[in-house]
Motif scaffolding. Structure first.
Motif, PDB file in Angstrom:
ATOM      1  N   VAL A 158       0.861  -1.188   0.000  1.00 54.64           N
ATOM      2  CA  VAL A 158       0.000   0.000   0.000  1.00 54.64           C
ATOM      3  C   VAL A 158       0.892   1.232   0.000  1.00 54.64           C
ATOM      4  CG1 VAL A 158      -1.731   1.326   1.260  1.00 54.64           C
ATOM      5  CG2 VAL A 158      -1.895  -1.177   1.172  1.00 54.64           C
ATOM      6  N   ASP A 159       0.795   2.015  -1.047  1.00 49.25           N
ATOM      7  CA  ASP A 159       1.508   3.285  -1.132  1.00 49.25           C
ATOM      8  C   ASP A 159       0.579   4.358  -0.560  1.00 49.25           C
ATOM      9  OD1 ASP A 159       2.781   5.626  -1.759  1.00 49.25           O
ATOM     10  OD2 ASP A 159       2.876   5.274  -3.932  1.00 49.25           O
ATOM     11  N   HIS A 160       0.907   4.856   0.623  1.00 51.04           N
ATOM     12  CA  HIS A 160       0.044   5.853   1.266  1.00 51.04           C
ATOM     13  C   HIS A 160       0.175   7.229   0.623  1.00 51.04           C
ATOM     14  CE1 HIS A 160       0.407   2.705   4.376  1.00 51.04           C
ATOM     15  NE2 HIS A 160      -0.819   3.057   4.684  1.00 51.04           N
ATOM     16  N   ALA A 161       1.122   7.390  -0.266  1.00 55.91           N
ATOM     17  CA  ALA A 161       1.317   8.654  -0.996  1.00 55.91           C
ATOM     18  C   ALA A 161       1.501   9.834  -0.040  1.00 55.91           C
ATOM     19  CB  ALA A 161       0.142   8.907  -1.949  1.00 55.91           C
ATOM     20  N   LEU A 162       2.225   9.602   1.040  1.00 55.22           N
ATOM     21  CA  LEU A 162       2.484  10.653   2.021  1.00 55.22           C
ATOM     22  C   LEU A 162       3.907  11.199   1.897  1.00 55.22           C
ATOM     23  CD1 LEU A 162       0.809   8.999   5.150  1.00 55.22           C
ATOM     24  CD2 LEU A 162      -0.121  10.827   3.712  1.00 55.22           C
ATOM     25  N   ARG A 163       4.767  10.457   1.179  1.00 55.52           N
ATOM     26  CA  ARG A 163       6.148  10.886   0.981  1.00 55.52           C
ATOM     27  C   ARG A 163       6.518  10.731  -0.492  1.00 55.52           C
ATOM     28  NH1 ARG A 163       9.542   7.571   2.676  1.00 55.52           N
ATOM     29  NH2 ARG A 163       8.168   5.826   3.160  1.00 55.52           N
ATOM     30  N   ARG A 164       7.403  11.577  -0.975  1.00 54.32           N
ATOM     31  CA  ARG A 164       7.788  11.517  -2.386  1.00 54.32           C
ATOM     32  C   ARG A 164       8.460  10.196  -2.735  1.00 54.32           C
ATOM     33  NH1 ARG A 164      11.245  16.911  -3.090  1.00 54.32           N
ATOM     34  NH2 ARG A 164      11.930  16.192  -1.029  1.00 54.32           N
ATOM     35  N   GLU A 165       9.131   9.596  -1.744  1.00 48.43           N
ATOM     36  CA  GLU A 165       9.882   8.361  -2.017  1.00 48.43           C
ATOM     37  C   GLU A 165       9.001   7.113  -2.066  1.00 48.43           C
ATOM     38  OE1 GLU A 165      12.115  11.285   0.620  1.00 48.43           O
ATOM     39  OE2 GLU A 165      10.189  10.212   0.700  1.00 48.43           O
ATOM     40  N   SER A 166       7.757   7.237  -1.657  1.00 48.85           N
ATOM     41  CA  SER A 166       6.942   6.026  -1.458  1.00 48.85           C
ATOM     42  C   SER A 166       6.722   5.228  -2.739  1.00 48.85           C
ATOM     43  CB  SER A 166       5.601   6.393  -0.820  1.00 48.85           C
ATOM     44  OG  SER A 166       4.844   7.240  -1.670  1.00 48.85           O
ATOM     45  N   ALA A 167       6.554   5.893  -3.865  1.00 47.65           N
ATOM     46  CA  ALA A 167       6.331   5.171  -5.124  1.00 47.65           C
ATOM     47  C   ALA A 167       7.562   4.357  -5.510  1.00 47.65           C
ATOM     48  CB  ALA A 167       5.959   6.153  -6.233  1.00 47.65           C
ATOM     49  N   ASP A 168       8.758   4.962  -5.345  1.00 49.49           N
ATOM     50  CA  ASP A 168       9.998   4.237  -5.652  1.00 49.49           C
ATOM     51  C   ASP A 168      10.171   3.043  -4.704  1.00 49.49           C
ATOM     52  OD1 ASP A 168      10.648   5.915  -7.725  1.00 49.49           O
ATOM     53  OD2 ASP A 168      11.922   7.222  -6.490  1.00 49.49           O
ATOM     54  N   GLU A 169       9.804   3.230  -3.444  1.00 45.30           N
ATOM     55  CA  GLU A 169       9.922   2.143  -2.475  1.00 45.30           C
ATOM     56  C   GLU A 169       8.989   0.987  -2.844  1.00 45.30           C
ATOM     57  OE1 GLU A 169      11.085   5.115   1.246  1.00 45.30           O
ATOM     58  OE2 GLU A 169       9.111   4.180   1.145  1.00 45.30           O
ATOM     59  N   ALA A 170       7.807   1.306  -3.324  1.00 50.00           N
ATOM     60  CA  ALA A 170       6.879   0.255  -3.753  1.00 50.00           C
ATOM     61  C   ALA A 170       7.448  -0.518  -4.945  1.00 50.00           C
ATOM     62  CB  ALA A 170       5.526   0.867  -4.112  1.00 50.00           C
ATOM     63  N   CYS A 171       8.146   0.193  -5.821  1.00 47.77           N
ATOM     64  CA  CYS A 171       8.789  -0.478  -6.969  1.00 47.77           C
ATOM     65  C   CYS A 171       9.887  -1.427  -6.494  1.00 47.77           C
ATOM     66  CB  CYS A 171       9.370   0.560  -7.925  1.00 47.77           C
ATOM     67  SG  CYS A 171       8.126   1.474  -8.868  1.00 47.77           S
ATOM     68  N   ARG A 172      10.640  -1.026  -5.472  1.00 44.44           N
ATOM     69  CA  ARG A 172      11.685  -1.900  -4.927  1.00 44.44           C
ATOM     70  C   ARG A 172      11.066  -3.173  -4.347  1.00 44.44           C
ATOM     71  NH1 ARG A 172      15.239   1.716  -0.961  1.00 44.44           N
ATOM     72  NH2 ARG A 172      16.013  -0.376  -0.398  1.00 44.44           N
ATOM     73  N   VAL A 173       9.914  -3.028  -3.694  1.00 40.86           N
ATOM     74  CA  VAL A 173       9.235  -4.200  -3.141  1.00 40.86           C
ATOM     75  C   VAL A 173       8.761  -5.108  -4.269  1.00 40.86           C
ATOM     76  CG1 VAL A 173       7.251  -4.991  -1.828  1.00 40.86           C
ATOM     77  CG2 VAL A 173       8.530  -2.993  -1.048  1.00 40.86           C
ATOM     78  N   ALA A 174       8.227  -4.513  -5.325  1.00 45.07           N
ATOM     79  CA  ALA A 174       7.765  -5.304  -6.466  1.00 45.07           C
ATOM     80  C   ALA A 174       8.921  -6.098  -7.073  1.00 45.07           C
ATOM     81  CB  ALA A 174       7.142  -4.388  -7.519  1.00 45.07           C
ATOM     82  N   THR A 175      10.100  -5.489  -7.135  1.00 43.62           N
ATOM     83  CA  THR A 175      11.276  -6.181  -7.662  1.00 43.62           C
ATOM     84  C   THR A 175      11.662  -7.358  -6.770  1.00 43.62           C
ATOM     85  OG1 THR A 175      12.099  -4.138  -8.668  1.00 43.62           O
ATOM     86  CG2 THR A 175      13.698  -5.900  -8.303  1.00 43.62           C
ATOM     87  N   LEU A 176      11.616  -7.141  -5.443  1.00 45.77           N
ATOM     88  CA  LEU A 176      11.920  -8.232  -4.510  1.00 45.77           C
ATOM     89  C   LEU A 176      10.952  -9.397  -4.698  1.00 45.77           C
ATOM     90  CD1 LEU A 176      13.388  -9.371  -1.984  1.00 45.77           C
ATOM     91  CD2 LEU A 176      11.690  -8.153  -0.589  1.00 45.77           C
ATOM     92  N   CYS A 177       9.683  -9.099  -4.831  1.00 42.95           N
ATOM     93  CA  CYS A 177       8.687 -10.161  -5.013  1.00 42.95           C
ATOM     94  C   CYS A 177       8.905 -10.898  -6.333  1.00 42.95           C
ATOM     95  CB  CYS A 177       7.276  -9.564  -4.960  1.00 42.95           C
ATOM     96  SG  CYS A 177       6.793  -8.942  -3.331  1.00 42.95           S
ATOM     97  N   ALA A 178       9.202 -10.143  -7.388  1.00 43.32           N
ATOM     98  CA  ALA A 178       9.437 -10.766  -8.691  1.00 43.32           C
ATOM     99  C   ALA A 178      10.632 -11.715  -8.644  1.00 43.32           C
ATOM    100  CB  ALA A 178       9.651  -9.690  -9.752  1.00 43.32           C
ATOM    101  N   SER A 179      11.662 -11.357  -7.850  1.00 46.51           N
ATOM    102  CA  SER A 179      12.846 -12.212  -7.752  1.00 46.51           C
ATOM    103  C   SER A 179      12.518 -13.559  -7.108  1.00 46.51           C
ATOM    104  CB  SER A 179      13.938 -11.502  -6.948  1.00 46.51           C
ATOM    105  OG  SER A 179      13.588 -11.423  -5.568  1.00 46.51           O
ATOM    106  N   MET A 180      11.443 -13.600  -6.339  1.00 46.72           N
ATOM    107  CA  MET A 180      11.023 -14.850  -5.694  1.00 46.72           C
ATOM    108  C   MET A 180       9.844 -15.502  -6.413  1.00 46.72           C
ATOM    109  SD  MET A 180      11.373 -14.002  -1.604  1.00 46.72           S
ATOM    110  CE  MET A 180      10.694 -12.351  -1.612  1.00 46.72           C
ATOM    111  N   GLY A 181       9.398 -14.885  -7.502  1.00 48.56           N
ATOM    112  CA  GLY A 181       8.279 -15.441  -8.257  1.00 48.56           C
ATOM    113  C   GLY A 181       6.942 -15.306  -7.536  1.00 48.56           C
ATOM    114  N   ILE A 182       6.818 -14.278  -6.704  1.00 47.33           N
ATOM    115  CA  ILE A 182       5.593 -14.074  -5.930  1.00 47.33           C
ATOM    116  C   ILE A 182       4.780 -12.958  -6.582  1.00 47.33           C
ATOM    117  CG2 ILE A 182       4.639 -13.352  -3.699  1.00 47.33           C
ATOM    118  CD1 ILE A 182       7.188 -14.495  -2.405  1.00 47.33           C
ATOM    119  N   PRO A 183       3.543 -13.227  -7.008  1.00 51.02           N
ATOM    120  CA  PRO A 183       2.703 -12.171  -7.598  1.00 51.02           C
ATOM    121  C   PRO A 183       2.546 -11.006  -6.626  1.00 51.02           C
ATOM    122  CG  PRO A 183       1.677 -14.327  -7.858  1.00 51.02           C
ATOM    123  CD  PRO A 183       2.839 -14.519  -6.923  1.00 51.02           C
TER     124      PRO A 183
END
Length: 467
Positions: free
Chosen positions: A62-87
């Motif tokens: 959940v990106d709460h959109a309260l900080r400018r960095e939050s969208a980039d942080e969500a992308c980093r999480v998506a990359t971590l999940c993709a590396s493990m094959g987790i939707p």
């Protein structure tokens, strides 16, 4: 007390997976912080080591959109999940943010968005990375407000009557989770809000770090709360009746029961009949209990509920003041007065309000825009036939006056049109967040109001005990 030795994260996850009903699909709530990242990796490794388990993972940020960095942080999480094959799916908290009560509003939005993601993934449950550190902080904060023993963070909570949220790492420490991640070379994101002292939890965290946490017998508190829920449900079965979906009656024998059970049950009935998410405060409950057990007939108001004590028992109904209208456009749904869920299936905009003093017993029995909400006959404690028969006239009129009236345009809807508006009793204290500690009581109350049962926990055991 807390476990003398905190449970290792690996052992906690093994125990959690063994407790689940299978097959199961788990949605992991992951922000990118150490706790949630550790939870995801722990589950992933445990399931890889046990391929025969019929359990799969998906994840949501959940990106709460309260900080400018939050969208980039969500992308980093998506990359971590993709590396493990987790939707993985990222959802964003849209709209204007409140200026006050930010933490509570963010929590409400977060769980709503996680539930949407779970629905989209066809998940059976949601897990979050709450830890023993979070538990200690919560107990300390609540201990500053009350002398009563708190149950702290629940290990299982039902959200919106549909999804169970489970917390597998509630007795593992953040330090152990970070050691686990460090050993595997997995980095995590540190949210700067976790260091912002304007938040009570941050101040509490710093205080506990400096002074240490007071010992709390959390398991005893859990056992006592579970016992109260069970005893309260039995009290409902034996001593409580519902008339017309709007008027509650506690039989005289119910007022002579153990004070702790009476405190528990009346507090939650007050929240339900008053449309409030929380039970009244300690001083209000002490006043209410003194009144209800004093034996002297009379009336008092607590938590938007009028209590009318008579020789044939205690009657309770929503007071008719302060009930705000709810406007619903075609197809819209909402909650009216914290007491009724409403959905407009008409082609016209409707307004739900109260008929107040204009409502009488005949109106409630014969129709118009105030539908029968009690569904008599579905519960062995419900009355049938003429709901006003044998009831105190003033108590019944007061309850009927607090009932919903539906209008469109200039007048009340005819009965046949009103049938196109779905009205269902809503329990503000339970229907959004229901801990497993209150589950038995809430489920019995649901039966009294002729509602469908709450969803059962997706567990076959808790703490090694079969349920």
């Amino acid at each position: 007390m807390f476990p003398e030795d905190p449970i290792s994260p690996e052992a906690a996850i093994d125990r959690f997976l063994a407790s689940l009903k299978t097959p199961a699909r788990i949605l992991v709530a992951i922000s990118g912080g150490s706790d949630s990242s550790g939870l995801l990796l722990l589950l992933h490794e445990a399931l890889k080591a046990a391929p025969d388990l019929s359990i799969s993972l998906c994840a949501s940020t959940v990106d709460h959109a309260l900080r400018r960095e939050s969208a980039d942080e969500a992308c980093r999480v998506a990359t971590l999940c993709a590396s493990m094959g987790i939707p993985h799916r990222t959802t964003v908290w849209q709209g204007k943010k409140p200026k006050t009560g930010m933490m509570a509003a963010a929590r409400e939005a977060r769980y709503g968005l996680l539930a949407e993601a779970a629905e989209g993934f066809d998940a059976d449950l949601i897990v979050t990375g709450h830890t023993l550190d979070d538990q200690r902080e919560t107990l300390h904060m609540r201990g500053m407000r009350t002398e009563q023993i708190s149950t702290g963070i629940a290990d299982a909570v039902l959200f919106d009557r549909h999804f169970w949220i489970l917390r597998p790492l509630l007795f593992s420490t953040r330090a152990d989770i970070r050691r686990f991640l460090t050993a595997r070379g997995v980095a995590w994101i540190d949210d700067p809000s976790n260091e912002d002292v304007k938040y009570e939890r941050v101040r509490t965290r710093r205080q506990l770090s400096a002074e240490g946490a007071a010992e709390t017998d959390i398991f005893r508190a859990w056992e006592e709360r579970l016992a109260l829920s069970s005893d309260g449900a039995e009290w409902l079965h034996r001593h409580f009746r519902l008339h017309g979906g709007l008027l509650g009656q506690v039989m005289p024998g119910g007022l002579r029961q153990d004070r702790r059970i009476l405190d528990y049950a009346l507090g939650r009935l007050t929240a339900v009949f008053g449309g409030q998410p929380f039970v009244p405060g300690r001083k209000q409950m002490e006043r209410l209990l003194a009144f209800t057990t004093g034996g002297k007939p009379g009336r008092m108001t607590v938590g938007r509920v009028v209590f009318d004590l008579r020789r044939d028992g205690l009657y309770l109904a929503r007071e008719s003041r302060g009930i705000l209208p709810l406007v619903l456009r075609p197809g819209e749904a909402g909650v009216w007065d914290g007491r009724f869920e409403a959905k407009n299936r008409l082609a016209a905009t409707i307004e739900i309000t109260t008929q107040a003093g204009a409502v009488n017993e005949a109106t409630m029995r014969k129709g118009s825009s105030a539908p029968d909400l009690g569904s008599p006959g579905s519960d062995d404690k419900q009355d049938t036939g003429d709901r006003s028969q044998g009831l105190p006239k003033a108590a019944w009129k007061r309850a009927a006056a607090s009932g919903p009236a539906i209008s469109a345009g200039q007048g009340l809807l005819l009965p046949e049109s009103a049938q196109s508006v779905d009205l269902t009793p809503h329990f503000a204290a339970f229907d959004r967040f229901l801990t497993r500690f209150d589950f038995t009581f809430a489920d019995r109350l649901s039966a009294v109001f002729s509602r469908a049962p709450y969803a059962e926990p997706p567990l076959r055991s808790i703490d090694g005990k079969t349920i």
